[in-house]
Design an enzyme around this catalytic site. Structure first.
Site, PDB file in Angstrom:
ATOM      1  N   SER A   1       8.763  15.677  16.670  1.00  0.00           N
ATOM      2  CA  SER A   1       7.787  16.602  16.321  1.00  0.00           C
ATOM      3  C   SER A   1       7.822  18.008  17.127  1.00  0.00           C
ATOM      4  CB  SER A   1       6.273  16.018  16.668  1.00  0.00           C
ATOM      5  OG  SER A   1       6.224  15.425  18.119  1.00  0.00           O
TER       6      SER A   1
ATOM      7  N   ASP B   1       4.404  23.619  24.352  1.00  0.00           N
ATOM      8  CA  ASP B   1       5.222  22.663  24.741  1.00  0.00           C
ATOM      9  C   ASP B   1       6.381  22.135  23.708  1.00  0.00           C
ATOM     10  OD1 ASP B   1       3.311  21.562  22.956  1.00  0.00           O
ATOM     11  OD2 ASP B   1       2.787  19.903  23.997  1.00  0.00           O
ATOM     12  N   ARG B   2       5.903  22.810  22.399  1.00  0.00           N
ATOM     13  CA  ARG B   2       6.930  22.482  21.432  1.00  0.00           C
ATOM     14  C   ARG B   2       7.852  23.718  21.022  1.00  0.00           C
ATOM     15  NH1 ARG B   2       3.858  18.315  17.400  1.00  0.00           N
ATOM     16  NH2 ARG B   2       2.498  17.588  18.783  1.00  0.00           N
TER      17      ARG B   2
ATOM     18  N   ASP C   1       4.886  26.560  19.916  1.00  0.00           N
ATOM     19  CA  ASP C   1       3.316  26.069  19.312  1.00  0.00           C
ATOM     20  C   ASP C   1       2.153  26.738  20.245  1.00  0.00           C
ATOM     21  OD1 ASP C   1       3.672  24.539  21.636  1.00  0.00           O
ATOM     22  OD2 ASP C   1       2.472  22.894  20.653  1.00  0.00           O
TER      23      ASP C   1
ATOM     24  N   SER D   1      -3.109  21.839  20.992  1.00  0.00           N
ATOM     25  CA  SER D   1      -1.677  22.203  21.025  1.00  0.00           C
ATOM     26  C   SER D   1      -1.277  23.041  19.553  1.00  0.00           C
ATOM     27  CB  SER D   1      -1.154  20.788  20.623  1.00  0.00           C
ATOM     28  OG  SER D   1       0.545  20.912  20.592  1.00  0.00           O
ATOM     29  N   HIS D   2      -0.528  22.290  18.562  1.00  0.00           N
ATOM     30  CA  HIS D   2      -0.285  23.001  17.325  1.00  0.00           C
ATOM     31  C   HIS D   2      -1.194  23.168  16.502  1.00  0.00           C
ATOM     32  CE1 HIS D   2       0.469  18.695  17.038  1.00  0.00           C
ATOM     33  NE2 HIS D   2       0.399  18.885  15.751  1.00  0.00           N
TER      34      HIS D   2
ATOM     35  N   ASP E   1       0.246  25.623  22.549  1.00  0.00           N
ATOM     36  CA  ASP E   1       0.424  25.675  24.185  1.00  0.00           C
ATOM     37  C   ASP E   1       1.617  25.753  24.891  1.00  0.00           C
ATOM     38  OD1 ASP E   1       0.963  23.179  22.897  1.00  0.00           O
ATOM     39  OD2 ASP E   1       0.246  22.076  24.606  1.00  0.00           O
TER      40      ASP E   1
ATOM     41  N   THR F   1       5.147   7.367  20.203  1.00  0.00           N
ATOM     42  CA  THR F   1       4.767   8.696  20.249  1.00  0.00           C
ATOM     43  C   THR F   1       3.705   9.000  21.192  1.00  0.00           C
ATOM     44  OG1 THR F   1       5.325   9.060  17.969  1.00  0.00           O
ATOM     45  CG2 THR F   1       3.751  10.860  18.916  1.00  0.00           C
TER      46      THR F   1
ATOM     47  N   LYS G   1       6.527  17.951  27.587  1.00  0.00           N
ATOM     48  CA  LYS G   1       7.416  18.775  26.919  1.00  0.00           C
ATOM     49  C   LYS G   1       7.502  19.955  27.239  1.00  0.00           C
ATOM     50  CE  LYS G   1       4.913  17.792  22.766  1.00  0.00           C
ATOM     51  NZ  LYS G   1       3.881  16.524  23.178  1.00  0.00           N
TER      52      LYS G   1
ATOM     53  N   GLU H   1      10.869  14.057  21.045  1.00  0.00           N
ATOM     54  CA  GLU H   1      10.094  13.492  19.833  1.00  0.00           C
ATOM     55  C   GLU H   1      10.653  14.428  18.612  1.00  0.00           C
ATOM     56  OE1 GLU H   1       6.086  12.023  21.905  1.00  0.00           O
ATOM     57  OE2 GLU H   1       6.021  13.992  21.051  1.00  0.00           O
TER      58      GLU H   1
ATOM     59  N   ARG I   1      -9.571  16.028  20.674  1.00  0.00           N
ATOM     60  CA  ARG I   1      -9.374  17.132  19.683  1.00  0.00           C
ATOM     61  C   ARG I   1     -10.283  17.009  18.594  1.00  0.00           C
ATOM     62  NH1 ARG I   1      -2.772  17.815  18.821  1.00  0.00           N
ATOM     63  NH2 ARG I   1      -2.364  17.716  21.164  1.00  0.00           N
TER      64      ARG I   1
END
Length: 670
Positions: free
Chosen positions: A485, A391-392, A387, A205-206, A389, A456, A496, A483, A105
């Site tokens: 997060s 996954d959260r 988020d 991601s986020h 993508d 993590t 996730k 997790e 990233r």
């Protein structure tokens, strides 16, 4: 036969392998073969006697099928590979391309600059090829979360993949694939003889998206999970020595908005490449319908006293949420919020927490610390956010916030409400990242489940899930993992899965509310009942974002130097019993991960943990985690900030955070 092959063109073994990639010619009756220039052969070539083949052009040419006897064949003017012609481009290593726990990233403009993206893609493709993947019979999958530069990056990866010998490519419609959907596609999509060997996910991601924000790329392997550390180390090593890229510059751009198959044939007719744009949603939704009882969930959603809202935060989850809640569960449009994907996430930070999920927090009647506040409207019974993508997840009830650590424990306790677990004999194991609270540990102990504490990074959970199938070890599935997060999931995929968590919570609520005439059992009542049974792990996380990296590293170095010296240190009733830098020995493959977080464990079981996050696009993020266990049910409904105040002060004293970073307060409190 006597062989005289052009030493310049066939200097390397892979050049000879490429020349024979269409098949090996028959040489049984050949006395002498001379090749000048770069020539591809096929299995339908028969060479007899003395044969000379010439190609003076600057591209490879294919010897057409047929019998060649005592002759000279000049292929210089013959049709070439056309759009499939690979071109080698000189490059040089670029510093800083080491993947973190979730890929690489950086700022979007950095990815767009020069060969930055291309270098990383080529380094990854080199690692994939070295691992023994068969490009002829398998497929590469590509998709992303729709952030700025997503579509352009996909076109580049397509051209590079083809130049590196990949003949079959699968792309999510409109260039979209959520991270869990990518895992589902790799694992589930057939036919088996064309199964995906892996995929590129374009996501940060986020992290925020846009031309001045963040971009990211990660590679998932054939089990559908993130590439393990050994593989990403190979990628990184390749980035440090790379001098050459392969790309097909004339390959046409693919219309990502049109689902269907595009076949591109070489001018000489020797090769065909297939690129398929698929429905990005179908595979994942079909999988979820096999995991959950959609009928039971629909019965809950149709109750007149139940309402919900799902904030997709203008990320990739929008189309998936629409397919699940509008198309499958037949709910009204207003259950979805911010459900149209945008390349800058609508100017917001698509991170599902109390600070950034402002629209959901407002609707649910909460403040930025998760406390209830008055609203002009009646908050929905259930709320969730995803988020960028997808996954959260963040889970809320009416005027009530569920911490990710509590959510994980509650899902594990109620696993049998979900057919996926119930029909396979029940849950066998749970796993959590080290910074996540010990709430799920209590569930594991009470229910005799195996428990794993990992660093993590979802790849560590993937190893546990694949212990039997890939490593011939013990079977730990069905398994639930999570997790702090805001990431939870199970072995249905190897990532996730935000939608999975939302449907799991709705399944639990549906199970508690089977009687349509009974009073609605709420999210808050389910959580508080859990605390009465297990006690409460008060928990909070402070994020300090955009910290100068060298200052953050100096702070961590200072804490590492003092782990032995702080034993016995006291403050406000807390005494440090043990301190260390978390080290993990993987129980499946034996790999060792060090420096995974600094832990300060108190005599009463409370914890302070510090991690330096590797997922930020710029600068560093210092994460400070604090946990205090309260076994007395009468004390489980206090305000977290009040309970944790003294422990926060002790953590700031131990770390000397303000001195090292200059930060007066955290950016985000969860």
């Amino acid at each position: 036969p006597a062989m005289n092959i052009d030493g310049k063109k066939y200097k390397l073994v892979d050049a000879l392998e490429k020349a024979l990639s269409l098949g090996t010619p028959s040489l049984k009756q050949c006395k002498s073969l001379k090749v000048d220039g770069y020539v591809y052969f096929t299995r339908r070539n028969m060479l007899v006697g003395t044969v000379n083949i010439v190609n003076t052009s600057n591209e490879p040419k294919v010897l057409p099928p047929g019998r060649y006897e005592n002759c000279t064949v000049d292929l210089s003017a013959a049709p070439g590979l056309g759009a499939l012609l690979p071109v080698k481009v000189e490059t040089e290593p670029i510093d800083g391309q080491k993947p973190g726990t979730s890929g690489l990233r950086k700022k979007t403009k950095e990815f767009m600059n020069g060969n930055y993206l291309k270098n990383f893609v080529q380094s990854t493709l080199n690692a994939v090829k070295a691992s023994g993947v068969d490009y002829d019979t398998q497929t590469l999958t590509i998709g992303g979360d729709g952030r700025y530069y997503n579509d352009e990056a996909i076109q580049i990866i397509i051209k590079m993949a083809i130049a590196n010998g990949i003949n079959h490519i699968l792309i999510g419609g409109s260039g979209l694939l959520s991270t869990p959907a990518m895992s589902a596609v790799i694992r589930e999509r057939g036919p088996s003889y064309m199964k995906s060997f892996g995929g590129f996910i374009l996501t940060a991601s986020h992290n925020p998206g846009g031309p001045n924000e963040d971009f990211g790329i990660k590679y998932n392997i054939e089990n559908g999970g993130p590439a393990p550390e050994g593989f990403t180390n190979v990628i990184y090593k390749n980035t440090t020595t790379l001098t050459e890229l392969n790309i097909c510059p004339d390959f046409p751009n693919i219309d990502l908005t049109l689902c269907g198959i595009t076949k591109v044939e070489s001018s000489c007719g020797s090769a065909i490449v297939t690129v398929e744009v698929m429905d990005a949603v179908e595979q994942h939704v079909d999988l979820l319908k096999n995991v959950f009882d959609f009928g039971a969930i629909k019965q809950l959603l149709d109750r007149p006293d139940f309402s919900m809202v799902y904030d997709c935060m203008h990320g990739v989850q929008g189309p998936y949420a629409r397919a699940v809640f509008i198309d499958e569960l037949e709910q009204a449009e207003d259950v979805l919020l911010n459900a149209v994907p945008k390349n800058d996430f609508g100017g917001h930070h698509a991170d599902p927490n109390l600070t950034y999920a402002v629209d959901l927090v407002d609707k649910m009647g909460l403040d930025k610390e998760g406390n209830p506040v008055g609203t002009a409207h009646v908050p929905p019974s259930f709320g969730a956010a995803a988020d960028g993508d997808a996954d959260r997840n963040m889970i809320c009830g009416k005027n009530f916030f569920v911490t990710p650590s509590d959510s994980l424990a509650i899902l594990a306790h109620h696993a049998n409400t979900v057919p996926f677990f119930r029909d396979y004999g029940g849950l066998k194991a749970v796993a959590r990242s080290m910074p996540t609270s010990g709430a799920v540990d209590l569930v594991a102990k009470k229910n005799n489940l195996k428990l794993f504490e990992t660093p993590t990074g979802w790849k560590y959970f993937g190893n546990l899930m694949d212990s039997k199938d890939l490593f011939k070890g013990e079977e730990f599935n069905p398994l639930i993992c999570g997790e702090e997060s805001f990431g939870t999931g199970s072995n249905h995929v190897r990532e996730k899965d935000g939608m999975w968590a939302v449907l799991f919570w709705l399944s639990i609520l549906a199970d508690f509310n089977k009687d349509p005439n009974a009073k609605l059992v709420t999210v808050q009542s389910i959580v508080e009942s859990h605390w009465e049974m297990y006690g409460r792990n008060y928990y909070t996380r402070y994020d300090y974002e955009g910290v100068d990296k060298s200052s953050a590293e100096a702070m961590f170095a200072s804490m590492r130097d003092s782990v032995d010296k702080v034993i016995g240190k006291t403050s406000a009733g807390y005494t440090i019993k043990h301190a260390d830098d978390f080290k993990y020995v993987d129980p499946v493959d034996g790999s060792i991960s060090t420096k995974q977080g600094l832990r300060f464990l108190m005599e009463d079981g409370s914890r302070i943990v510090f991690r330096l996050s590797g997922t930020a696009g710029s600068g560093a993020t210092v994460r400070m985690y604090l946990e205090k266990y309260e076994p007395n049910a009468e004390n489980t409904k206090q305000v977290t900030a009040t309970v944790m105040g003294d422990l926060v002060a002790f953590a700031l004293e131990i770390s000397d955070l303000k001195k090292f970073t200059g930060c007066e307060s955290p950016t985000v409190i969860t």
